[in-house]
Every structure is written in structure tokens, then in C-alpha cells.
Write a protein that holds these residues in place. Structure first.
Motif, PDB file in Angstrom:
ATOM      1  N   THR A   1       2.629   0.312  -6.157  1.00  0.00           N
ATOM      2  CA  THR A   1       2.990   0.853  -4.843  1.00  0.00           C
ATOM      3  C   THR A   1       1.898   0.569  -3.824  1.00  0.00           C
ATOM      4  O   THR A   1       2.168   0.152  -2.689  1.00  0.00           O
ATOM      5  CB  THR A   1       3.227   2.372  -4.932  1.00  0.00           C
ATOM      6  OG1 THR A   1       4.255   2.631  -5.888  1.00  0.00           O
ATOM      7  CG2 THR A   1       3.645   2.943  -3.582  1.00  0.00           C
TER       8      THR A   1
ATOM      9  N   THR B   1     -10.728   6.415   1.391  1.00  0.00           N
ATOM     10  CA  THR B   1      -9.700   5.975   2.334  1.00  0.00           C
ATOM     11  C   THR B   1      -9.957   6.553   3.725  1.00  0.00           C
ATOM     12  O   THR B   1      -9.893   5.838   4.738  1.00  0.00           O
ATOM     13  CB  THR B   1      -8.305   6.389   1.849  1.00  0.00           C
ATOM     14  OG1 THR B   1      -8.048   5.783   0.580  1.00  0.00           O
ATOM     15  CG2 THR B   1      -7.237   5.951   2.835  1.00  0.00           C
TER      16      THR B   1
ATOM     17  N   HIS C   1      -1.403   1.705   5.650  1.00  0.00           N
ATOM     18  CA  HIS C   1       0.051   1.695   5.622  1.00  0.00           C
ATOM     19  C   HIS C   1       0.541   2.816   4.705  1.00  0.00           C
ATOM     20  O   HIS C   1      -0.196   3.293   3.834  1.00  0.00           O
ATOM     21  CB  HIS C   1       0.571   0.340   5.150  1.00  0.00           C
ATOM     22  CG  HIS C   1       0.103  -0.806   6.011  1.00  0.00           C
ATOM     23  ND1 HIS C   1       0.566  -1.020   7.278  1.00  0.00           N
ATOM     24  CD2 HIS C   1      -0.831  -1.766   5.774  1.00  0.00           C
ATOM     25  CE1 HIS C   1      -0.036  -2.090   7.804  1.00  0.00           C
ATOM     26  NE2 HIS C   1      -0.883  -2.561   6.906  1.00  0.00           N
ATOM     27  N   TRP C   2       1.778   3.200   4.870  1.00  0.00           N
ATOM     28  CA  TRP C   2       2.306   4.363   4.149  1.00  0.00           C
ATOM     29  C   TRP C   2       2.173   4.231   2.637  1.00  0.00           C
ATOM     30  O   TRP C   2       1.946   5.216   1.931  1.00  0.00           O
ATOM     31  CB  TRP C   2       3.773   4.584   4.511  1.00  0.00           C
ATOM     32  CG  TRP C   2       4.707   3.518   3.965  1.00  0.00           C
ATOM     33  CD1 TRP C   2       5.128   2.395   4.586  1.00  0.00           C
ATOM     34  CD2 TRP C   2       5.288   3.498   2.647  1.00  0.00           C
ATOM     35  NE1 TRP C   2       5.941   1.661   3.754  1.00  0.00           N
ATOM     36  CE2 TRP C   2       6.062   2.318   2.568  1.00  0.00           C
ATOM     37  CE3 TRP C   2       5.242   4.360   1.548  1.00  0.00           C
ATOM     38  CZ2 TRP C   2       6.781   1.975   1.419  1.00  0.00           C
ATOM     39  CZ3 TRP C   2       5.948   4.011   0.404  1.00  0.00           C
ATOM     40  CH2 TRP C   2       6.710   2.838   0.355  1.00  0.00           C
ATOM     41  N   ASN C   3       2.309   2.997   2.131  1.00  0.00           N
ATOM     42  CA  ASN C   3       2.295   2.829   0.679  1.00  0.00           C
ATOM     43  C   ASN C   3       0.909   3.048   0.068  1.00  0.00           C
ATOM     44  O   ASN C   3       0.803   3.344  -1.130  1.00  0.00           O
ATOM     45  CB  ASN C   3       2.793   1.423   0.299  1.00  0.00           C
ATOM     46  CG  ASN C   3       1.985   0.308   0.930  1.00  0.00           C
ATOM     47  OD1 ASN C   3       1.904   0.225   2.152  1.00  0.00           O
ATOM     48  ND2 ASN C   3       1.406  -0.547   0.112  1.00  0.00           N
ATOM     49  N   THR C   4      -0.147   2.950   0.880  1.00  0.00           N
ATOM     50  CA  THR C   4      -1.495   3.150   0.344  1.00  0.00           C
ATOM     51  C   THR C   4      -1.738   4.592  -0.081  1.00  0.00           C
ATOM     52  O   THR C   4      -2.085   4.848  -1.243  1.00  0.00           O
ATOM     53  CB  THR C   4      -2.554   2.697   1.355  1.00  0.00           C
ATOM     54  OG1 THR C   4      -2.366   1.307   1.655  1.00  0.00           O
ATOM     55  CG2 THR C   4      -3.958   2.903   0.797  1.00  0.00           C
ATOM     56  N   PRO C   5      -1.556   5.590   0.810  1.00  0.00           N
ATOM     57  CA  PRO C   5      -1.764   6.975   0.353  1.00  0.00           C
ATOM     58  C   PRO C   5      -0.729   7.427  -0.662  1.00  0.00           C
ATOM     59  O   PRO C   5      -1.050   8.190  -1.586  1.00  0.00           O
ATOM     60  CB  PRO C   5      -1.685   7.794   1.645  1.00  0.00           C
ATOM     61  CG  PRO C   5      -0.921   6.952   2.593  1.00  0.00           C
ATOM     62  CD  PRO C   5      -1.268   5.535   2.255  1.00  0.00           C
ATOM     63  N   VAL C   6       0.517   6.974  -0.514  1.00  0.00           N
ATOM     64  CA  VAL C   6       1.559   7.359  -1.470  1.00  0.00           C
ATOM     65  C   VAL C   6       1.222   6.798  -2.856  1.00  0.00           C
ATOM     66  O   VAL C   6       1.282   7.505  -3.872  1.00  0.00           O
ATOM     67  CB  VAL C   6       2.945   6.869  -1.006  1.00  0.00           C
ATOM     68  CG1 VAL C   6       3.985   7.065  -2.113  1.00  0.00           C
ATOM     69  CG2 VAL C   6       3.380   7.618   0.250  1.00  0.00           C
TER      70      VAL C   6
END
Length: 327
Positions: free
Chosen positions: A167, A287, A299-304
Motif C-alpha cells: 500500500t 513522516t 499521499h494518502w497511501n503512505t500513512p494508510v
């Protein structure tokens, strides 16, 4: 990253970017007067900022030189502690031979790989890759350590963790926008830690000496290793810019020296289970620091993906009595 009050290396303990201490005899608690929660928070910040410091250091120095400065100032900090305590370094050729291998696996190789990785990837991504160490450790321990019994929960954590990695990397987009080489180097660096712990667990588990003495010796050996490598593959720096130089000094003295001292105190005071939870704050802080101070894109996928990695890592570290549902 952490060790029990009578430290014995264990792969259930995630390894951070800071060097892990070999096995040792028990060390006495040294009260600092500072509440353990504040020390826990400070330790999380120090190790979380390590990746930012690496990034800044590589702006002026070659990756091998950043790693060299890191272990040198870390060793200097721990040797100073030993001097104050009037405690000597470990003895015996066999011990030093094992420490030489441990230094390569736990310091020289991963520190160099992370520094090279951050030439092309954000410090935040390097911090997230570091969080995969418990996942690699769990996978390797199933093969190398017969006493680490697999369970459904741990297998689920392993699968979930690597789903988190995919992810973070945006696998559904064909990994577009991700530097494959830099990411691979960071993941390889994270893999070095559990390999090193397996070696330490098998060779240094009963070695006499405090964690400070053994880790100080390990960093001293790593300094010699990196001094040799740096002299062969890099040119001596012609200048010493202020911020990169301060970053390398802080990375070693604080992130590798003082942080380990704080970790030993936390383990003694609150136990290894609570102390090792600092690992799960490192990618969050890395981060945040990268985005806020270095302007790295998020981008959203990094923290998720990072959250999924941490959940998976936590599951692989779960230690509970076996029940009917475990296999």
C-alpha cells in the motif's frame, strides 16, 4: 531495539534505526528523576528524527561517511559512559569476533544502506521501511529459531504487514513515482536487523558484560569497518557545512548513544513490552518530520499503508499462551 532487564536478544523486539545491543548480564536501573512517559516520548522523537538527520547529512557527505560519523559519535558517547562508570570493554577473542559480525549486520550494513537509500527516497519512506523489521524478523525466526512457534495471529500479522508495504509503495499503480532502488535498499537495511539478532542470539546470549559495554564495543568495531570502507570508496570531505555536520553528530551522539541509554532505563523501569512500543511511533514521527521540515510530499497511501504495517508488526509480536485456535 529493546532488551529485558536481564537483556537477552529476542526477535520479538523490533529493531530501530539505532543499533541494537547484544545480549548481556543484568544492568542496574539508574533513576533520572524524569518521568518514564516523558523519556518514552523523547526517545520516540530522537529515533523518529534519525531519518531526517540522515537525509540532511547526505546533503554534504557520502553515505558511507554519514554512517561512519554515526557510529563514531555513538561509540564516543557510550565509551564516555563506560569511563564514568569505570567499566571496561568485553574481553576474549571469540567475543570480539562475534561482535565484529554483529557490528556488520546491526550497524555497518544497515546504517550505510539507509544513507544510500535516502539519496533517492524521502526520509519518511525510509522510516516506514524501517518499521518492517519485525515482519522480517518473524519470517526469519520461523526458519532459524525453532522455539518461535508460528500462530495464526502471527501469520495474519505477517501477511497484513506486507500488504501495508504494498500500500505504501502504491502497488496498484505499478509502483509509479517510487524509486525502486532506494526503496529496496531501505527494505534491505531493515532486513539486516533481524538477521543480526538471530546471529547475536545464537552467539552472544551468555556473554558477560553490560549492554553499554557490549554495544560500545560493537560500535567501536563498526567505526573501524566504516573507516576502512570510507577510505577505499570515498574521498575525504573538503568542507564541513554546519547543518549536515551537526546532523551527523546528533545522529550518533543522541540517536545512537544517548537513546540507547534511555532505552535501557525504560526497559528496567517499565519492562520490555512497554519499552519496545516506541518502535511504533518512529514512522509516525519520521513522516511528520519529513513533511513538516523537509517539505516531502505525502499521499494518502503512505500513512494508510504505514498504519497497516504497524498493525501487522504488532500482531507478529503478540506473545500469548497457545489456545485451540492457534496453529
Amino acid at each position: 531495539m529493546s532488551a529485558p532487564a536481564t537483556p537477552r536478544p529476542t526477535l520479538s523486539t523490533p529493531a530501530p534505526a539505532a543499533p541494537a545491543a547484544p545480549a548481556a548480564t543484568a544492568i542496574s536501573a539508574r533513576p533520572t528523576g524524569l518521568d518514564w512517559r516523558l523519556r518514552f516520548a523523547l526517545l520516540s522523537i530522537i529515533w523518529g528524527f534519525s531519518f531526517l538527520l540522515i537525509k540532511v547529512g547526505t546533503e554534504a557527505y557520502a553515505p558511507f561517511q554519514v554512517a561512519l560519523g554515526r557510529v563514531f559519535f555513538g561509540a564516543l558517547a557510550l565509551l564516555t559512559v563506560l569511563l564514568v562508570r569505570r567499566e571496561g570493554l568485553p574481553r576474549g577473542r571469540r567475543t570480539w569476533a562475534h561482535l565484529t559480525v554483529a557490528a556488520l549486520l546491526l550497524n555497518t550494513a544497515p546504517f550505510s544502506l539507509f544513507a544510500y537509500a535516502e539519496l533517492s527516497i524521502p526520509s519518511s519512506l525510509a522510516g516506514i521501511c524501517n518499521a518492517t523489521s519485525p515482519l522480517w524478523g518473524m519470517a526469519l525466526s520461523l526458519v532459524a529459531l525453532s522455539e518461535d512457534r508460528p500462530t495464526r495471529r502471527r501469520f495474519a500479522g505477517l501477511g497484513l504487514g506486507f500488504l501495508g508495504v504494498l500500500t505504501v509503495l502504491g502497488a496498484w499503480q505499478g509502483f509509479s513515482g517510487v524509486d525502486a532502488k532506494g526503496t529496496a535498499l531501505a527494505l534491505l537495511a531493515s532486513l539486516c536487523y533481524p538477521i543480526g539478532w538471530i546471529y547475536v542470539r545464537r552467539t552472544l546470549a551468555s556473554t558477560p558484560g553490560s549492554p553499554v559495554a557490549l554495544t560500545g564495543a560493537q560500535l567501536l568495531v563498526s567505526t573501524l569497518q566504516l573507516l576502512l570502507v570510507s577510505s577505499l570508496f570515498t574521498s575525504a570531505p573538503t568542507s564541513f557545512p554546519l547543518w549536515p555536520t551537526l546532523s551527523v553528530i546528533a545522529l550518533g551522539a543522541l540517536g545512537t548513544g544517548m537513546a540507547l541509554q534511555m532505552q535501557y532505563g525504560l526497559v528496567t523501569e517499565v519492562g520490555p513490552t512497554t519499552a519496545q512500543m516506541v518502535t511504533y511511533f518512529i514512522p509516525v514521527i519520521a513522516t511528520t518530520a519529513g513533511v513538516a521540515l523537509l517539505g516531502e510530499q505525502l499521499h494518502w497511501n503512505t500513512p494508510v499503508g504505514a498504519a497497516i504495517v504497524l498493525i501487522g508488526a504488532a500482531l507478529t509480536q503478540a506473545r500469548r499462551p497457545s489456545g485451540p485456535g492457534d496453529a
